[in-house]
Design an enzyme around this catalytic site. Structure first.
Site, PDB file in Angstrom:
ATOM      1  N   HIS A   1      -1.752 -16.557   2.450  1.00  0.00           N
ATOM      2  CA  HIS A   1      -0.718 -16.729   1.401  1.00  0.00           C
ATOM      3  C   HIS A   1       0.276 -15.567   1.345  1.00  0.00           C
ATOM      4  O   HIS A   1       1.287 -15.659   0.666  1.00  0.00           O
ATOM      5  CB  HIS A   1      -1.364 -16.991   0.023  1.00  0.00           C
ATOM      6  CG  HIS A   1      -1.981 -15.790  -0.616  1.00  0.00           C
ATOM      7  ND1 HIS A   1      -2.299 -15.748  -1.959  1.00  0.00           N
ATOM      8  CD2 HIS A   1      -2.339 -14.578  -0.106  1.00  0.00           C
ATOM      9  CE1 HIS A   1      -2.832 -14.569  -2.246  1.00  0.00           C
ATOM     10  NE2 HIS A   1      -2.859 -13.845  -1.157  1.00  0.00           N
ATOM     11  N   ASP A   2      -0.030 -14.485   2.057  1.00  0.00           N
ATOM     12  CA  ASP A   2       0.910 -13.350   2.115  1.00  0.00           C
ATOM     13  C   ASP A   2       2.013 -13.558   3.149  1.00  0.00           C
ATOM     14  O   ASP A   2       2.973 -12.792   3.175  1.00  0.00           O
ATOM     15  CB  ASP A   2       0.175 -12.059   2.517  1.00  0.00           C
ATOM     16  CG  ASP A   2      -0.744 -11.543   1.437  1.00  0.00           C
ATOM     17  OD1 ASP A   2      -0.556 -11.901   0.265  1.00  0.00           O
ATOM     18  OD2 ASP A   2      -1.661 -10.763   1.778  1.00  0.00           O
TER      19      ASP A   2
ATOM     20  N   GLN B   1       6.088 -10.711  -4.568  1.00  0.00           N
ATOM     21  CA  GLN B   1       5.253  -9.629  -4.045  1.00  0.00           C
ATOM     22  C   GLN B   1       5.005  -9.648  -2.545  1.00  0.00           C
ATOM     23  O   GLN B   1       4.518  -8.666  -2.004  1.00  0.00           O
ATOM     24  CB  GLN B   1       3.870  -9.700  -4.714  1.00  0.00           C
ATOM     25  CG  GLN B   1       3.800  -9.010  -6.062  1.00  0.00           C
ATOM     26  CD  GLN B   1       2.419  -8.430  -6.258  1.00  0.00           C
ATOM     27  OE1 GLN B   1       1.470  -9.167  -6.456  1.00  0.00           O
ATOM     28  NE2 GLN B   1       2.294  -7.120  -6.169  1.00  0.00           N
TER      29      GLN B   1
ATOM     30  N   TYR C   1       0.849  -1.207   0.000  1.00  0.00           N
ATOM     31  CA  TYR C   1       0.000   0.000   0.000  1.00  0.00           C
ATOM     32  C   TYR C   1       0.878   1.249   0.000  1.00  0.00           C
ATOM     33  O   TYR C   1       0.656   2.164   0.775  1.00  0.00           O
ATOM     34  CB  TYR C   1      -0.879   0.023   1.257  1.00  0.00           C
ATOM     35  CG  TYR C   1      -1.928  -1.065   1.364  1.00  0.00           C
ATOM     36  CD1 TYR C   1      -2.247  -1.886   0.296  1.00  0.00           C
ATOM     37  CD2 TYR C   1      -2.624  -1.241   2.552  1.00  0.00           C
ATOM     38  CE1 TYR C   1      -3.215  -2.869   0.414  1.00  0.00           C
ATOM     39  CE2 TYR C   1      -3.600  -2.222   2.691  1.00  0.00           C
ATOM     40  CZ  TYR C   1      -3.889  -3.031   1.611  1.00  0.00           C
ATOM     41  OH  TYR C   1      -4.850  -3.995   1.742  1.00  0.00           O
TER      42      TYR C   1
ATOM     43  N   ASP D   1      -5.697  -4.207   9.922  1.00  0.00           N
ATOM     44  CA  ASP D   1      -4.443  -4.627  10.560  1.00  0.00           C
ATOM     45  C   ASP D   1      -4.732  -5.715  11.578  1.00  0.00           C
ATOM     46  O   ASP D   1      -4.717  -5.503  12.787  1.00  0.00           O
ATOM     47  CB  ASP D   1      -3.747  -3.431  11.208  1.00  0.00           C
ATOM     48  CG  ASP D   1      -2.269  -3.746  11.453  1.00  0.00           C
ATOM     49  OD1 ASP D   1      -1.897  -4.943  11.372  1.00  0.00           O
ATOM     50  OD2 ASP D   1      -1.511  -2.819  11.718  1.00  0.00           O
ATOM     51  N   PHE D   2      -4.991  -6.908  11.063  1.00  0.00           N
ATOM     52  CA  PHE D   2      -5.485  -8.019  11.917  1.00  0.00           C
ATOM     53  C   PHE D   2      -4.427  -8.566  12.855  1.00  0.00           C
ATOM     54  O   PHE D   2      -4.743  -9.342  13.730  1.00  0.00           O
ATOM     55  CB  PHE D   2      -6.084  -9.120  11.051  1.00  0.00           C
ATOM     56  CG  PHE D   2      -5.418  -9.281   9.719  1.00  0.00           C
ATOM     57  CD1 PHE D   2      -4.119  -9.725   9.637  1.00  0.00           C
ATOM     58  CD2 PHE D   2      -6.097  -8.958   8.551  1.00  0.00           C
ATOM     59  CE1 PHE D   2      -3.491  -9.856   8.411  1.00  0.00           C
ATOM     60  CE2 PHE D   2      -5.465  -9.082   7.313  1.00  0.00           C
ATOM     61  CZ  PHE D   2      -4.164  -9.529   7.245  1.00  0.00           C
TER      62      PHE D   2
ATOM     63  N   ASN E   1       4.372 -15.649  -7.675  1.00  0.00           N
ATOM     64  CA  ASN E   1       3.970 -14.249  -7.493  1.00  0.00           C
ATOM     65  C   ASN E   1       4.022 -13.838  -6.024  1.00  0.00           C
ATOM     66  O   ASN E   1       4.411 -12.725  -5.700  1.00  0.00           O
ATOM     67  CB  ASN E   1       2.576 -14.000  -8.068  1.00  0.00           C
ATOM     68  CG  ASN E   1       2.272 -12.523  -8.123  1.00  0.00           C
ATOM     69  OD1 ASN E   1       3.093 -11.747  -8.600  1.00  0.00           O
ATOM     70  ND2 ASN E   1       1.136 -12.114  -7.585  1.00  0.00           N
TER      71      ASN E   1
ATOM     72  N   TRP F   1     -12.890 -11.528  -6.926  1.00  0.00           N
ATOM     73  CA  TRP F   1     -13.952 -11.998  -6.040  1.00  0.00           C
ATOM     74  C   TRP F   1     -15.285 -12.078  -6.782  1.00  0.00           C
ATOM     75  O   TRP F   1     -16.073 -12.994  -6.579  1.00  0.00           O
ATOM     76  CB  TRP F   1     -14.045 -11.040  -4.851  1.00  0.00           C
ATOM     77  CG  TRP F   1     -14.777 -11.589  -3.677  1.00  0.00           C
ATOM     78  CD1 TRP F   1     -15.854 -11.026  -3.057  1.00  0.00           C
ATOM     79  CD2 TRP F   1     -14.482 -12.782  -2.941  1.00  0.00           C
ATOM     80  NE1 TRP F   1     -16.243 -11.802  -2.001  1.00  0.00           N
ATOM     81  CE2 TRP F   1     -15.426 -12.877  -1.914  1.00  0.00           C
ATOM     82  CE3 TRP F   1     -13.513 -13.777  -3.084  1.00  0.00           C
ATOM     83  CZ2 TRP F   1     -15.438 -13.956  -1.023  1.00  0.00           C
ATOM     84  CZ3 TRP F   1     -13.523 -14.838  -2.197  1.00  0.00           C
ATOM     85  CH2 TRP F   1     -14.478 -14.915  -1.176  1.00  0.00           C
TER      86      TRP F   1
HETATM   87  C1  ASE Z   1      -2.168 -10.871  -2.400  1.00  0.00           C
HETATM   88  C2  ASE Z   1      -2.851 -11.257  -3.545  1.00  0.00           C
HETATM   89  C3  ASE Z   1      -2.332 -10.859  -4.761  1.00  0.00           C
HETATM   90  C4  ASE Z   1      -0.983 -10.124  -2.443  1.00  0.00           C
HETATM   91  C5  ASE Z   1      -0.477  -9.722  -3.658  1.00  0.00           C
HETATM   92  C6  ASE Z   1      -1.159 -10.085  -4.829  1.00  0.00           C
HETATM   93  C7  ASE Z   1      -2.761 -11.099  -6.087  1.00  0.00           C
HETATM   94  C8  ASE Z   1      -1.865 -10.453  -6.911  1.00  0.00           C
HETATM   95  N1  ASE Z   1      -0.913  -9.846  -6.146  1.00  0.00           N
HETATM   96  O1  ASE Z   1      -2.663 -11.252  -1.190  1.00  0.00           O
HETATM   97  C9  ASE Z   1      -3.954 -11.862  -6.550  1.00  0.00           C
HETATM   98  C10 ASE Z   1      -3.551 -13.216  -7.065  1.00  0.00           C
HETATM   99  N2  ASE Z   1      -2.900 -13.122  -8.339  1.00  0.00           N
HETATM  100  C11 ASE Z   1      -1.606 -13.493  -8.483  1.00  0.00           C
HETATM  101  C12 ASE Z   1      -1.012 -13.333  -9.846  1.00  0.00           C
HETATM  102  O2  ASE Z   1      -0.950 -13.939  -7.570  1.00  0.00           O
END
Ligand code: ASE
Length: 314
Positions: free
Chosen positions: A222-223, A273, A161, A203-204, A269, A178
């Site tokens: 997944h983050d 990311q 962000y 901010d959990f 990804n 979604w």
């Molecule tokens: C997240 C979800 C996403 C963090 C970064 C992200 C997505 C893209 N960037 O929690 C959505 C899922 N798509 C991909 C390509 O991973």
């Protein structure tokens, strides 16, 4: 020219090259980004929006004027979109006219309720730039915000962000996927027993959690690393009453990691990311169990996102 597979000992007969020696897949993968960029640019210029507004097939000249682009560039872009089956062509007196396909009208126009334009913009302006550093990400085992955007990645969400504009873009991305996958995910389990449902955001890790019967964690775990996932799940476990549950919404990997390809690529990804990864149902079950949850089940939807449900015992 691709190498021929070893056919074993040949009894003097000359080997004839197999006809399928052409490396079709590799060539397709090598240049796959050309397709991505063609879609990104067409959406960014508003090609599909112009065709939607016109309500009749338009010539390249009309489209180039409406989107404010060169005629030559627009002609090539439209031809490629037609090749990708994102536009229909209509021939009249030796001149070509273009119209949206059904899918383009529904998913590639900005005003459509099922528009993917926000996702495409996020792919184009953020994900694509991070993936430029995929090799570094794999070598270093970490995300690439510092190289891609010159922002510190010490605090993940400060990086994700990094401006109000970027935060809004990210939220639009999450929302537009979604719109397409949400229904299957929330109907994968019977959620009728849960009267108060909380879709966790904000901010959990710090904020106090609202009281609810079901906490939805959609594309949250997944983050994060396993340690942070367990920290968050333990917070929820402590905050909720017996009989409550958590619903995880994630792109699940097969147990042997053999697919689906989308989840495998999303895991890369997450590497470029975030601090996380995509996981298997068993891996999410282990995180839930380590945090106290029981009776853990997962359901596959056959679309991008799947569901995992865990309970706090009564
Ligand atoms: C997240 C979800 C996403 C963090 C970064 C992200 C997505 C893209 N960037 O929690 C959505 C899922 N798509 C991909 C390509 O991973």
């Amino acid at each position: 020219m691709a190498e021929l597979p070893d056919a074993g000992p040949t009894k003097g007969a000359p080997t004839t090259p197999a006809t399928d020696v052409y490396p079709r897949k590799i060539l397709e993968y090598m240049e796959g980004f050309l397709i991505s960029k063609t879609v990104f640019t067409s959406c960014e210029l508003g090609v599909f929006d112009v065709l939607l507004a016109a309500e009749r097939p338009l010539s390249a000249e009309e489209i180039s004027q409406a989107v404010g682009a060169s005629l030559d560039g627009t002609q090539r872009l439209l031809a490629a979109c037609a090749g990708l089956q994102l536009l229909n062509t209509h021939w009249d007196n030796g001149q070509v006219f273009y119209s949206n396909t059904e899918q383009s009208r529904v998913f590639l126009t900005r005003s459509s309720p099922l528009s993917l334009c926000q996702s495409i913009q996020y792919s184009s302006r953020t994900i694509y730039l991070c993936w430029h550093y995929l090799t570094d990400a794999v070598r270093e085992g970490r995300n690439q915000y510092e190289k891609a955007f010159g922002v510190s990645s010490k605090d993940l969400f400060q990086a994700l962000y990094r401006s109000d504009e970027e935060m809004v873009k990210f939220m639009h991305l999450m929302n537009s996927i979604w719109n397409i996958c949400g229904r299957d995910v929330v109907t994968a389990f019977d959620l009728m027993p849960f009267k108060v449902i909380c879709d966790l955001g904000g901010d959990f890790f710090k904020d106090s959690l609202p009281v609810a019967d079901l906490y939805i964690l959609a594309r949250i775990l997944h983050d994060w690393t396993d340690e942070r996932c367990i920290e968050l799940l333990c917070r929820i476990y402590k905050a909720c009453k017996p009989g409550s549950a958590v619903l995880l919404v994630e792109a699940l990997l097969n147990e042997d990691g053999s697919g689906p390809l989308t989840a495998q690529l999303y895991s890369l990804n997450m590497l470029v990311q975030t601090e996380g990864r995509e996981r298997t149902g068993a891996q999410y079950a282990a995180l839930l169990a380590a945090s106290g949850f029981t009776n853990i089940q997962h359901r596959l939807t056959g679309k991008i996102y799947d569901a995992v449900l865990g309970h706090k015992e009564t």
